[in-house]
Design a protein around this motif. Sequence first.
Motif, short mmCIF file in Angstrom:
data_model
loop_
_atom_site.label_atom_id
_atom_site.label_comp_id
_atom_site.label_asym_id
_atom_site.label_seq_id
_atom_site.Cartn_x
_atom_site.Cartn_y
_atom_site.Cartn_z
N GLY A 58 -44.49 6.43 -20.23
CA GLY A 58 -44.66 5.11 -21.00
C GLY A 58 -45.94 5.46 -21.08
O GLY A 58 -46.74 6.12 -21.68
N LYS A 59 -46.11 3.79 -22.20
CA LYS A 59 -47.11 3.66 -22.82
C LYS A 59 -48.44 3.18 -21.58
O LYS A 59 -48.07 1.83 -21.11
CB LYS A 59 -47.31 2.91 -23.67
N VAL A 60 -49.57 2.93 -21.53
CA VAL A 60 -50.60 2.22 -20.26
C VAL A 60 -51.32 1.54 -20.83
O VAL A 60 -51.23 1.22 -22.44
CB VAL A 60 -51.84 3.45 -19.99
N VAL A 61 -51.12 0.30 -20.52
CA VAL A 61 -51.20 -1.14 -20.82
C VAL A 61 -52.40 -1.86 -20.10
O VAL A 61 -53.10 -2.09 -20.41
CB VAL A 61 -49.66 -2.40 -20.76
N ALA A 62 -52.30 -1.59 -19.11
CA ALA A 62 -54.26 -1.80 -18.41
C ALA A 62 -53.63 -0.56 -17.57
O ALA A 62 -53.28 -0.62 -16.46
CB ALA A 62 -53.36 -3.25 -17.82
N VAL A 63 -55.02 -0.81 -16.58
CA VAL A 63 -55.84 0.06 -15.79
C VAL A 63 -56.58 -0.78 -14.78
O VAL A 63 -57.49 -1.71 -15.69
CB VAL A 63 -56.61 1.33 -15.67
N ASN A 64 -56.27 -1.15 -13.56
CA ASN A 64 -57.44 -2.20 -12.70
C ASN A 64 -58.35 -1.20 -11.40
O ASN A 64 -56.79 -1.10 -10.39
CB ASN A 64 -56.63 -3.30 -12.26
N PRO A 65 -59.20 -0.79 -11.96
CA PRO A 65 -59.53 0.06 -10.88
C PRO A 65 -59.93 -0.56 -9.31
O PRO A 65 -59.89 -0.59 -8.32
CB PRO A 65 -61.10 0.41 -11.07
N ILE A 66 -59.98 -2.05 -9.53
CA ILE A 66 -60.32 -3.54 -8.49
C ILE A 66 -58.94 -3.40 -7.73
O ILE A 66 -59.26 -3.13 -6.35
CB ILE A 66 -60.57 -4.49 -8.72
N VAL A 80 -45.69 -2.38 -13.39
CA VAL A 80 -47.08 -2.22 -11.87
C VAL A 80 -46.57 -1.84 -11.07
O VAL A 80 -45.82 -1.52 -10.85
CB VAL A 80 -47.46 -3.86 -11.79
N TYR A 81 -47.80 -0.22 -11.35
CA TYR A 81 -47.33 0.43 -9.78
C TYR A 81 -48.91 0.75 -9.45
O TYR A 81 -49.94 0.43 -9.92
CB TYR A 81 -47.33 2.18 -10.90
N GLN A 82 -49.06 1.22 -7.76
CA GLN A 82 -49.94 0.65 -6.65
C GLN A 82 -50.40 2.61 -7.07
O GLN A 82 -49.99 2.80 -6.28
CB GLN A 82 -49.49 0.26 -5.71
N VAL A 83 -51.54 2.54 -6.81
CA VAL A 83 -52.28 3.32 -6.70
C VAL A 83 -52.87 3.24 -4.96
O VAL A 83 -52.99 2.57 -5.00
CB VAL A 83 -53.70 3.54 -7.71
N THR A 84 -52.65 4.43 -4.85
CA THR A 84 -52.06 4.56 -3.33
C THR A 84 -53.41 6.28 -2.86
O THR A 84 -53.90 6.72 -3.91
CB THR A 84 -51.28 5.02 -2.57
N ALA A 85 -53.74 6.22 -2.23
CA ALA A 85 -54.59 7.35 -1.06
C ALA A 85 -53.86 9.42 -1.84
O ALA A 85 -54.88 10.00 -1.94
CB ALA A 85 -55.79 7.15 -0.02
N ILE A 97 -59.37 11.84 -12.50
CA ILE A 97 -59.36 10.84 -10.63
C ILE A 97 -58.82 9.71 -12.18
O ILE A 97 -59.13 9.66 -13.40
CB ILE A 97 -61.21 10.75 -11.09
N MET A 98 -58.87 8.74 -11.33
CA MET A 98 -57.78 7.34 -11.72
C MET A 98 -58.82 6.53 -13.17
O MET A 98 -58.46 6.14 -14.33
CB MET A 98 -58.35 6.02 -11.02
N SER A 99 -60.02 6.90 -13.63
CA SER A 99 -60.84 6.26 -14.48
C SER A 99 -60.65 7.53 -15.68
O SER A 99 -61.34 6.96 -17.15
CB SER A 99 -62.63 6.89 -14.16
N ALA A 100 -59.64 8.56 -15.75
CA ALA A 100 -59.59 8.95 -16.54
C ALA A 100 -58.42 8.27 -17.42
O ALA A 100 -58.01 8.85 -19.07
CB ALA A 100 -59.67 10.28 -16.59
N VAL A 101 -58.11 7.19 -16.41
CA VAL A 101 -56.38 6.69 -17.60
C VAL A 101 -57.29 5.80 -18.49
O VAL A 101 -57.81 4.67 -17.94
CB VAL A 101 -55.55 5.85 -16.58
N THR A 102 -56.66 6.02 -19.72
CA THR A 102 -56.96 4.46 -20.55
C THR A 102 -56.19 4.26 -21.69
O THR A 102 -54.54 4.77 -21.54
CB THR A 102 -57.79 6.02 -21.70
N VAL A 103 -56.34 2.99 -21.53
CA VAL A 103 -55.00 2.09 -22.55
C VAL A 103 -54.82 2.95 -23.31
O VAL A 103 -55.43 3.17 -24.32
CB VAL A 103 -55.72 0.12 -22.23
N GLY A 104 -53.10 3.06 -23.33
CA GLY A 104 -52.51 3.60 -24.83
C GLY A 104 -52.43 4.93 -24.87
O GLY A 104 -52.00 5.27 -26.21
#
Length: 167
Positions: A58-66, A80-85, A97-104
């Motif tokens: 799919g297409k990334v709509v939102a990323v919440n690192p918190i 919604v997908y939960q990021v785990t260890a 890393i997770m910060s490389a995921v960008t919206v769109g």
Amino acid sequence: MNKTFAAFILATTLAALPLVSVAAADTSTNAVPTIPASKSLAKPAARKSHGKPVSISGKVVAVNPILKTVILEKGKKQTVYQVTAETRFYAGEKPEIMSAVTVGDAVEGRALALGDAKYDLTALYLPAKPKEAAPAKAVEKKADAKTPSPSKSTNSVPASPAKPTKP
């Protein structure tokens, strides 16, 4: 003073002997039982219930690192997908890393369906980053190469005089 010190040591030694022998001979039920190493009181680590593995895209709509979530949209449905260890991110073949995921971004991956529309993200494959163009290399002259200098002959006359002569 020597006799007093010797008497003190003898008295403490004799006072301790009956206690040691009584403690060794004590077989009452008040004694603390020893626990074999195989039956320790430590609780085993709680295992996480495994869900059913599913493929996602799919297409990334939102990323919440918190909250450690990624929301993907496929068609008009958002999940919604939960990021785990254990979650792994990849860009091409390289780990990210997770910060490389960008919206769109259009992404693919794997997740575990836990039920009740809950998913744990296992792996997410991001689009490969384009290789950056290498900077143009400036053409450098080699220091080892000598430029040919005009040959000097000892029998030649200079083309022009160094100083003008007066007649």
